[in-house]
Design a protein around this motif. Sequence first.
Motif, PDB file in Angstrom:
ATOM      1  N   ALA A  28       0.815  -1.216   0.000  1.00 61.21           N
ATOM      2  CA  ALA A  28       0.000   0.000   0.000  1.00 61.21           C
ATOM      3  C   ALA A  28       0.846   1.262   0.000  1.00 61.21           C
ATOM      4  N   CYS A  29       2.113   1.162   0.345  1.00 63.95           N
ATOM      5  CA  CYS A  29       2.968   2.351   0.338  1.00 63.95           C
ATOM      6  C   CYS A  29       3.176   2.894  -1.072  1.00 63.95           C
ATOM      7  N   VAL A  30       3.159   2.015  -2.085  1.00 67.29           N
ATOM      8  CA  VAL A  30       3.514   2.440  -3.440  1.00 67.29           C
ATOM      9  C   VAL A  30       2.417   2.164  -4.454  1.00 67.29           C
ATOM     10  N   THR A  31       1.839   0.965  -4.422  1.00 74.06           N
ATOM     11  CA  THR A  31       0.958   0.519  -5.508  1.00 74.06           C
ATOM     12  C   THR A  31      -0.163   1.491  -5.844  1.00 74.06           C
ATOM     13  N   PRO A  32      -0.934   2.023  -4.890  1.00 75.89           N
ATOM     14  CA  PRO A  32      -2.005   2.947  -5.281  1.00 75.89           C
ATOM     15  C   PRO A  32      -1.504   4.263  -5.861  1.00 75.89           C
ATOM     16  N   PHE A  33      -0.279   4.670  -5.497  1.00 77.61           N
ATOM     17  CA  PHE A  33       0.229   5.984  -5.881  1.00 77.61           C
ATOM     18  C   PHE A  33       1.249   5.924  -7.014  1.00 77.61           C
ATOM     19  N   LEU A  34       1.479   4.752  -7.599  1.00 76.96           N
ATOM     20  CA  LEU A  34       2.538   4.619  -8.582  1.00 76.96           C
ATOM     21  C   LEU A  34       2.252   5.430  -9.840  1.00 76.96           C
ATOM     22  N   ASP A 303       7.027  16.187   2.507  1.00 74.88           N
ATOM     23  CA  ASP A 303       7.483  16.357   1.134  1.00 74.88           C
ATOM     24  C   ASP A 303       8.268  17.643   0.933  1.00 74.88           C
ATOM     25  N   CYS A 304       7.899  18.729   1.608  1.00 80.77           N
ATOM     26  CA  CYS A 304       8.582  19.999   1.393  1.00 80.77           C
ATOM     27  C   CYS A 304       9.897  20.093   2.148  1.00 80.77           C
ATOM     28  N   PHE A 305      10.185  19.113   2.993  1.00 81.31           N
ATOM     29  CA  PHE A 305      11.435  19.145   3.744  1.00 81.31           C
ATOM     30  C   PHE A 305      12.480  18.216   3.146  1.00 81.31           C
ATOM     31  N   LEU A 306      12.091  17.495   2.097  1.00 77.17           N
ATOM     32  CA  LEU A 306      13.038  16.604   1.434  1.00 77.17           C
ATOM     33  C   LEU A 306      13.675  17.325   0.258  1.00 77.17           C
ATOM     34  N   MET A 307      14.962  17.561   0.336  1.00 78.32           N
ATOM     35  CA  MET A 307      15.671  18.249  -0.739  1.00 78.32           C
ATOM     36  C   MET A 307      16.168  17.204  -1.739  1.00 78.32           C
ATOM     37  N   THR A 308      15.318  16.837  -2.677  1.00 79.55           N
ATOM     38  CA  THR A 308      15.670  15.863  -3.708  1.00 79.55           C
ATOM     39  C   THR A 308      15.467  16.487  -5.067  1.00 79.55           C
ATOM     40  N   ASN A 309      15.975  15.829  -6.078  1.00 82.03           N
ATOM     41  CA  ASN A 309      15.806  16.299  -7.448  1.00 82.03           C
ATOM     42  C   ASN A 309      14.566  15.723  -8.113  1.00 82.03           C
ATOM     43  N   GLY A 310      13.839  14.868  -7.425  1.00 85.28           N
ATOM     44  CA  GLY A 310      12.670  14.226  -8.000  1.00 85.28           C
ATOM     45  C   GLY A 310      11.383  14.746  -7.390  1.00 85.28           C
ATOM     46  N   PRO A 311      10.258  14.178  -7.814  1.00 82.24           N
ATOM     47  CA  PRO A 311       8.968  14.584  -7.271  1.00 82.24           C
ATOM     48  C   PRO A 311       8.864  14.234  -5.793  1.00 82.24           C
ATOM     49  N   ARG A 312       7.856  14.803  -5.175  1.00 78.72           N
ATOM     50  CA  ARG A 312       7.697  14.603  -3.738  1.00 78.72           C
ATOM     51  C   ARG A 312       7.311  13.173  -3.389  1.00 78.72           C
ATOM     52  N   SER A 313       6.746  12.422  -4.341  1.00 82.37           N
ATOM     53  CA  SER A 313       6.276  11.073  -4.047  1.00 82.37           C
ATOM     54  C   SER A 313       7.400  10.071  -3.863  1.00 82.37           C
ATOM     55  N   VAL A 314       8.652  10.503  -3.895  1.00 83.69           N
ATOM     56  CA  VAL A 314       9.744   9.566  -3.605  1.00 83.69           C
ATOM     57  C   VAL A 314       9.632   9.020  -2.187  1.00 83.69           C
ATOM     58  N   VAL A 315       8.900   9.711  -1.305  1.00 80.79           N
ATOM     59  CA  VAL A 315       8.716   9.230   0.059  1.00 80.79           C
ATOM     60  C   VAL A 315       8.022   7.869   0.060  1.00 80.79           C
ATOM     61  N   HIS A 316       7.150   7.624  -0.909  1.00 77.95           N
ATOM     62  CA  HIS A 316       6.468   6.340  -0.989  1.00 77.95           C
ATOM     63  C   HIS A 316       7.466   5.194  -1.148  1.00 77.95           C
ATOM     64  N   PHE A 317       8.500   5.400  -1.934  1.00 76.24           N
ATOM     65  CA  PHE A 317       9.476   4.336  -2.169  1.00 76.24           C
ATOM     66  C   PHE A 317      10.377   4.148  -0.953  1.00 76.24           C
ATOM     67  N   TYR A 318      10.691   5.222  -0.256  1.00 76.32           N
ATOM     68  CA  TYR A 318      11.456   5.067   0.985  1.00 76.32           C
ATOM     69  C   TYR A 318      10.649   4.302   2.027  1.00 76.32           C
ATOM     70  N   GLY A 319       9.357   4.617   2.129  1.00 77.77           N
ATOM     71  CA  GLY A 319       8.502   3.866   3.048  1.00 77.77           C
ATOM     72  C   GLY A 319       8.378   2.407   2.657  1.00 77.77           C
TER      73      GLY A 319
END
Length: 582
Positions: A28-34, A303-319
């Motif tokens: 559920a961390c990724v599949t619905p939001f992929l 999401d706004c505290f993660l300084m990454t070069n990608g979209p904010r949804s990268v948190v889903h993959f870390y989770g």
Amino acid sequence: MSANPQWDISRALGVARLFHLVCGARDACVTPFLTLYLRQLGLTAPWVGILMGTKHLIAAFWAPVCAFLAKSYQKRRVLLIASLLGSMGASLLMVLIPPLDKDLVYRSCNGSSSETTTAIPLGLSRTVDIASAQEAASSHRARPPSLLVKSTGIMETSGFRIGPDESDQKPSNDLPKYLVDSAKGARTISQVLHHTTSFEVAHTALPLLPEGTELGAANLSVVKAKAQALSLEGLQWTFILSLGSIAFWELLTAPLEQVADDSLYEYLDFVDATDRYRSLWVWRLLGMSVGVCGISALVGQLDCFLMTNGPRSVVHFYGYSLVSTLALLVSIAFPVPICRRREPSYKTVKALSLIGGDPRLILLAFTVFLVGAAASTVQNFLFWHMKDHGSSELVMGFSVALSLLGEILLHSFKIALLKKLSRVGTVGLGLGCLAGQLLYYSFLWNWWSVLPVQILSALSSGALWWAVGASLEDQATARTERSVRAMFRGHFYGGGSSLGSFVGGFVVMYSSVAVLYQACCVVLLLWLVLFLTIQARLPQERKINYSKLLVMEASDTSDSEEGTERDWLVRAMREEHSEWKG
């Protein structure tokens, strides 16, 4: 056998419940939001459909092969651990894919409610408004950067129009930095891309020559060709990297569920405790409900505290990777039988021949195929539709949790529902509810409007599959029930999901998500009428209930009967055999 410490049923069921709970939260961390993440990368609907269709196709045909090999070589625990480790690393490959719009994460953190995807579909015809470019270049100093886009209405990749007022009133600090940074004297404008079906995509970065330079037709064509080549090359690389990452990820993830289910079922089958196996699906749905709400709330906060070069949804993959670590620890104690019974290796072929020889199973297979195609359109593009109406990821996660919890609550009425409506009636009810959901989705009007209809998922998903499972158990022969059920779940449903993803992406590109859902609703309603009509015309089968025959009174058998005719069980079996041959 009881002295063997391997057969600790209570411990095995406890570990299995925990494993299903953790794996449900992990998925559920990724599949619905992929698909939402793929949209943020800049991919348009057709390419998202191709990616998801490939994912479903791999899962449908690769998982049974791995499960068979793991069972043949007794490497199930090794495969479980390798699948969890490999999928953990493969999921992080998605984080490394650069988005087409480098400033997308900054615009989302600045509070932009509608993120315009800057992607150009492959093969899309594009025209540049040269007159607007020259006008913008000549009046660059006199006009704010937010007015450089021609205010004729811009459409996102999902096909929904952003009005002129919304485009013109967008603050300049939400634009990419290279549109407002004039330190190097660069002049950039946004080009409006047109399609013959009114599909337009907002794109940036058509460089102009320094101010005051006369642009001839040859120079304009060169600039236009270079811009198109750069945009097309960027989209191609994003699509190729996404396709490779998703395919590799699915190859590692797909066998996990089937191998775990086969291991647990055989473990319980040795001690005749398979009745407890049927209740484990509840724990998976509970894990998915917790996971989808937890990760969406976490993304909204961090999401706004993660300084990454990608979209904010990268948190889903870390989770996903974090929960996979917990699942890996649980898999070490997961029950896997050491010894195994010798079973025929051609059960899949036997199940396929059984389905091909039974018109009821063929009709049910087509139904499951269409349900998979319709369900894939919901999984792929419902969150796109909600996003265009202002929904946050927390609302999206809560809508998924509502449908899962509704299915759990309805399970207590399963037996009464199947007795009241019959199996055919329950399948018809599930098809009708799914068609109603799709029609409702096409008329969403704001961010919360999707929530009330989610309770129908208990019927369109839960009740429908209960009726399908009961029909398969009734019509399948001995020792083939699980093979037939796996074929329906994997090949037919997965094949339908693959086809629905491929077709749905192009329907969204050439029309809209609303039109896609309305078309799916019409197809399901037509099939519902055809399904009930054909089902009523099929001959009724006469099944012998041996449990009732065993309690028959002795007076039912005449004393004048001689030989084997006095044996009522033999006579009943002969009658059934003669009907089967006829």
